[in-house]
Design a protein around this motif. Structure first.
Motif, PDB file in Angstrom:
ATOM      1  N   GLN A 167       0.836  -1.188   0.000  1.00  0.00           N
ATOM      2  CA  GLN A 167       0.000   0.000   0.000  1.00  0.00           C
ATOM      3  C   GLN A 167       0.878   1.248   0.000  1.00  0.00           C
ATOM      4  O   GLN A 167       2.103   1.159   0.029  1.00  0.00           O
ATOM      5  CB  GLN A 167      -0.950  -0.036   1.201  1.00  0.00           C
ATOM      6  N   ALA A 168       0.257   2.427  -0.005  1.00  0.00           N
ATOM      7  CA  ALA A 168       1.021   3.670  -0.162  1.00  0.00           C
ATOM      8  C   ALA A 168       2.032   3.863   0.958  1.00  0.00           C
ATOM      9  O   ALA A 168       3.190   4.193   0.715  1.00  0.00           O
ATOM     10  CB  ALA A 168       0.063   4.863  -0.232  1.00  0.00           C
ATOM     11  N   ASN A 169       1.603   3.657   2.176  1.00  0.00           N
ATOM     12  CA  ASN A 169       2.502   3.865   3.315  1.00  0.00           C
ATOM     13  C   ASN A 169       2.882   2.523   3.932  1.00  0.00           C
ATOM     14  O   ASN A 169       2.006   1.713   4.255  1.00  0.00           O
ATOM     15  CB  ASN A 169       1.849   4.766   4.367  1.00  0.00           C
ATOM     16  N   PRO A 170       4.170   2.256   4.106  1.00  0.00           N
ATOM     17  CA  PRO A 170       4.580   0.977   4.711  1.00  0.00           C
ATOM     18  C   PRO A 170       4.145   0.912   6.172  1.00  0.00           C
ATOM     19  O   PRO A 170       4.301   1.879   6.921  1.00  0.00           O
ATOM     20  CB  PRO A 170       6.112   1.002   4.573  1.00  0.00           C
ATOM     21  N   HIS A 171       3.598  -0.228   6.577  1.00  0.00           N
ATOM     22  CA  HIS A 171       3.147  -0.364   7.963  1.00  0.00           C
ATOM     23  C   HIS A 171       3.241  -1.826   8.390  1.00  0.00           C
ATOM     24  O   HIS A 171       3.296  -2.737   7.563  1.00  0.00           O
ATOM     25  CB  HIS A 171       1.717   0.156   8.128  1.00  0.00           C
ATOM     26  N   VAL A 172       3.267  -2.006   9.693  1.00  0.00           N
ATOM     27  CA  VAL A 172       3.364  -3.338  10.290  1.00  0.00           C
ATOM     28  C   VAL A 172       2.143  -3.566  11.167  1.00  0.00           C
ATOM     29  O   VAL A 172       1.781  -2.717  11.989  1.00  0.00           O
ATOM     30  CB  VAL A 172       4.649  -3.483  11.126  1.00  0.00           C
TER      31      VAL A 172
END
Length: 331
Positions: A167-172
């Motif tokens: 997705q647009a922003n990397p996240h965990v």
């Protein structure tokens, strides 16, 4: 050129109120001389001021997005964050799992490891947490920082984590078992969330990524964020009700922002008296930062109204009214 102890003292006194939660975890090195300790603390505060007001460093996001009240809900979340086993899911021991069979084994480990988690229940047995950074941040570093965050803040709990970089922003995504191995229970409060943001930002900076975790009050912002369920529902077209107010209000809101503005003013005054050119330049940046604060602009508009002075909205309203059709004007 070094600054005076008076300047450093003011930075530490007012900067710690701005930037650090009262329940933060501090791991200090062996105690140095008092003046050396003060200089170190002041240097850290200067760095955070520069990142906030001059470089406008990206703000980390740490959000509790829900949690399971039984093993059925927890296993469903495992499937969701791992895209039904297609993405690698890592546990608190650093072991990676992939595939549907591995997810079932992982769910059984949680179900029977320690106190039994029933299939359905009324008590929250896990919390879902999301750690996120803006577009352009290296996903691998976000994952490593999240791993270090979990080791520091969730020690003693079972947890799993999955990196989302599609997705647009990397996240965990993290799913954390609420009951720790010693029987204590996780119950995150607002102060815990701010400390978690601080820890995540610190871990990112350790990997060379500029990141900040300042509170909305410190930045003079007044945004109210929609809950995750509302954002998902709206994106899927399932939520058609009118949106709630996006601005915060209330006495606590005002008090927190006024206290933050006072701290910024005190810091700016101290830096202005410094014999360091970079301190004086930073004082000017603070003045500009304060003028751009949403809450400062809100106060200015309120003062204009109280004094009977026209605001920008008042100036624009007659022009907009004259452009309306006749029946609207008559009303």
């Amino acid at each position: 050129m070094s600054s005076s102890p008076t300047v450093d003292g003011a930075l530490v006194q007012w900067g710690e109120r701005l930037f650090y939660p009262p329940n933060r975890i501090v791991r200090s090195p062996p105690t140095p001389r008092l003046d050396t300790l003060m200089r170190r603390k002041a240097a850290v505060i200067r760095g955070r001021i520069v990142a906030t007001v001059s470089r406008r460093a990206p703000q980390v996001m740490v959000k509790v997005t829900g949690g399971g009240r039984g093993m059925a809900a927890i296993a469903a979340h495992f499937r969701y964050i791992s895209k039904n086993g297609r993405l690698e899911i890592e546990d608190d021991r650093g072991v990676s799992h992939r595939g549907k069979e591995a997810l079932r084994d992982l769910a059984d480990q949680w179900r029977y490891g320690g106190a039994l988690i029933p299939e359905e229940g009324d008590r929250r047995e896990a919390f879902n947490i999301m750690l996120s950074m803006p577009r352009g941040t290296d996903p691998g570093i976000v994952q490593r920082a999240a791993r270090e965050f979990a080791a520091a803040e969730l020690a003693g709990h079972r947890y799993v984590m999955v990196l989302h970089e599609h997705q647009a922003n990397p996240h965990v995504h993290l799913s954390v078992r609420a009951t720790a191995r010693d029987g204590s229970r996780l119950n995150p409060r607002k102060t815990d969330l701010h400390r978690w943001r601080e820890t995540f930002a610190e871990k990112l900076r350790g990997w060379g990524v500029e990141a900040e975790a300042t509170r909305q009050a410190t930045r003079g912002e007044n945004r109210r964020f929609d809950p995750i369920w509302r954002l998902k529902a709206r994106g899927e077209g399932r939520f058609a009700a009118s949106a709630p107010s996006t601005a915060k209000s209330g006495e606590a809101y005002k008090d927190n922002r006024l206290r933050a503005m006072e701290a910024w003013v005190r810091i700016g005054e101290a830096l202005k008296l410094s014999d360091r050119a970079d301190d004086q330049a930073l004082a000017r940046d603070i003045v500009h930062f304060l003028r751009q604060m949403p809450y400062a602009k809100e106060l200015a508009r309120q003062l204009q109204r109280e004094l009977g002075m026209p605001t920008r909205a008042d100036v624009m309203r007659p022009t907009q009214t004259m452009q309306r059709p006749g029946p609207d004007i008559e009303r």
